[in-house]
Design an enzyme around this catalytic site. Structure first.
Site, mmCIF file in Angstrom:
data_model
loop_
_atom_site.group_PDB
_atom_site.id
_atom_site.type_symbol
_atom_site.label_atom_id
_atom_site.label_comp_id
_atom_site.label_asym_id
_atom_site.label_seq_id
_atom_site.Cartn_x
_atom_site.Cartn_y
_atom_site.Cartn_z
ATOM 1 C CE LYS A 147 -3.841 1.825 2.826
ATOM 2 N NZ LYS A 147 -4.669 1.555 4.017
ATOM 3 C CB SER A 160 -7.973 3.270 3.217
ATOM 4 O OG SER A 160 -7.112 2.659 4.152
ATOM 5 C CB SER A 166 -8.052 0.349 6.070
ATOM 6 O OG SER A 166 -8.817 1.507 6.237
#
Lengths: 484, 91
Positions: free
Chosen positions: A75, A150, A174
């Site tokens: 990420k 996310s 997330s």
């Protein structure tokens, strides 16, 4: 068998080289990423260099590390030395860290091949990736729907076969929520089990680096490698020995699983039915399942928003245009430069959360909101301690719904707010939790089943999830098994 | 009830410029979140949660360890001069 061991065997037997394997993944990224927007930065050159090194390891050693040569992704809020780490925010769009995050450093040492950095909500604030300055990631199951957030880019990459596994971060769900939306496995470890050094901070008392993968076994292998004490993270747990892979195949007969009625009641019918079906399946495998009541779980969401925004308002104070990140060129005073830099380069969601956090920490609001939320957190932890005297793990939906249609959240604020309803409690209490697929809805969208465990008992939830996955796991997925 | 003045005061504290046209948007958004957080009113006052527990050994020996070089520290800044971060003087 998970993908990692299967690929490791192919590499070990020299049926394929790391370079060939890496090229196949890069080729797939080339063809699918324009559609999915899962990656915001593909590091092809560095990946090929890492692949050459990994091939040398296989050539010179009889037993290269299990993760050596396995293509993966991170990420874009996990620091990578000399590789851009933007948090999908305009304010960091040219920022390259000076150091690697500990979790990434450990994988790099094992010989992992980084394919690139994945899309996310700006500073991890959101549940759809629609707040990313690079545009949203799409759900590989149906691109009209969001990948979740996310860590949506990480989930989309894994689900579409654009990486074997990914690291994400989980502040309120997330990792687990996008894993549930895209139909892969998402593990959020115990707070402190994986070093946060190098993870760009959103809400420091809630943030945790987690793993997204196709199988429970893969998540366990990666967790074993990235977990453990790190002196560079003052909240790192120093006295834990994990070694979860050794427990994956234990019999789950007699394991006591509790389903909190309140979270089940808040879920859509199809989600509720799938979770109850999974509970029945687990009973068939020998577990004892019981519905119970835990009313505090429903109040967890407002407490989470108050605490997360308060910490965000403090953490994001560092973006002042002085030492790193964007700086506005025209200014008449340093104060004006800071204000203009922040106002022009943070997105609306980030500004909203900073303002909300500033509110709840300010005079007149602190005791009404922040102090109450922190008191609630203590009560919730005490409640969990009592519940875990009765149960070995809790079973809940990962999210009350399946993936949202793109843009739906802008129209319906309640859907957006409730997206993390089932996941935030584990963050507030610092507990390990994972999501794994347990079915699909009538639109063919994946449904996630969440397991929450006692502190530092990742091995218990991974064991239960692995046994369930082996018996009832999705075998019709286009990407199941290794296809080269 | 959140007012325009509240938003302006918080924006100043947070070092954000909120144009007048955008203020109603932030009032609505923050009001919605506060309404949502009303359920916290029923939470009894107890000792607040603190991350400092037995599990978190925050204290360590104060030792000098390797750090980044000056050149590296300046890599990500917009402007620097003679080894310092550079900002223009205000008018």
């Amino acid at each position: 068998m998970g993908k990692i061991i299967e690929l490791h065997e192919l590499l070990r037997k020299k049926e394929i080289s790391v370079k060939e394997l890496t090229d196949k993944y890069l080729c797939k990224i080339d063809s699918l990423n324009p559609l999915l927007n899962a990656y915001v930065n593909v590091t092809a050159q560095q990946a090929r260099l890492a692949a050459e090194l990994a091939d040398c390891s296989f050539a010179s050693a009889n037993s290269a590390d299990l993760l050596c040569g396995i293509p993966m992704t991170l990420k874009d809020n996990i620091s990578t030395k000399d590789i851009k780490t933007t948090c999908c925010s305009k304010i960091l769009e040219d920022y390259s860290p000076l150091y690697d995050a500990t979790a990434w450093q450990r994988l790099k040492t094992a010989g992992a091949v980084l394919l690139g950095k994945t899309n996310m909500d700006e500073f991890a604030m959101g549940s759809t990736t629609e707040t990313s300055c690079f545009g949203s990631a799409k759900n590989p199951v149906n691109t009209d729907y969001v990948a979740g957030g996310s860590s949506g880019g990480s989930a989309a990459a894994v689900a579409a076969g654009l990486a074997v596994y990914a690291l994400g971060s989980d502040t309120g769900g997330s990792v687990r929520q996008p894993a549930g939306f895209c139909g892969c496995v998402g593990l959020k470890p115990t707070y402190g089990a994986v070093s946060r050094f190098g993870l760009v901070a959103y809400a420091s008392s809630l943030d945790q680096i987690g793993v997204l993968s196709s199988t429970v076994e893969d998540a366990a292998i990666v967790f074993d490698r990235i977990s453990g004490f790190d002196p560079q993270d003052s909240t790192s747990v120093s006295d834990a020995a994990f070694d979860v892979t050794g427990f994956l195949n234990n019999d789950i007969k007699g394991k006591r699983l509790g389903i909190p009625q309140e979270l089940l009641d808040k879920a859509d019918k199809e989600v509720r039915d799938s979770v109850l079906k999974a509970a029945k399946d687990l009973e068939q495998l020998g577990a004892e399942v019981e519905l119970f009541s835990m009313p505090l779980l429903v109040t967890a969401l407002p407490a989470y928003y108050v605490i997360a925004c308060a910490e965000a308002s403090s953490n994001l104070g560092r973006y002042d245009g002085v030492r790193f990140g964007k700086r506005e060129k025209e200014y008449e005073s340093i104060h004006q430069m800071i204000c203009k830099t922040r106002s022009h380069n943070f997105g609306d969601e980030v500004k909203k959360r900073i303002l909300l956090g500033t509110f709840v920490l300010s005079e007149g609001f602190y005791s009404k909101y922040y102090a109450k939320a922190q008191s609630f957190r203590k009560l919730l932890m005490a409640d969990f301690a009592k519940v875990f005297e009765r149960f070995d793990a809790l079973l809940t939906p990962t999210s009350p719904t399946t993936a949202f249609r793109s843009g739906q959240n802008k129209e319906n604020k309640d859907t957006a707010l409730n997206a993390d309803l089932c996941t935030v409690s584990a963050n507030l209490a610092g507990l390990p939790a994972l999501s794994l697929p347990c079915g699909k809805d009538s639109k063919g969208l994946p449904i996630g089943l969440q397991l929450i465990g006692r502190r530092l008992e990742e091995r218990v939830i991974l064991n239960i999830a692995n046994i369930y996955e082996k018996a009832y796991g999705n075998t019709d997925s286009e990407d199941s098994g290794v296809k080269l | 009830m959140i007012t325009e003045k509240d938003i302006e005061r918080m924006a100043t504290l947070a070092k954000l410029e909120i144009p007048g046209d955008d203020v109603p948007f932030y009032i609505n958004e923050i009001q919605a979140l506060f309404s949502f957080a009303r359920s916290l009113d029923d939470v009894p006052d107890t000792a607040e949660y603190t991350a400092a527990s037995d599990a978190h050994k925050a204290m360590r020996d104060d030792m000098v360890t390797a750090s980044v070089s000056q050149a590296d520290a300046l890599k990500n800044t917009a402007e620097y001069e003679d080894g310092f971060f550079r900002l223009r003087k205000g008018k």
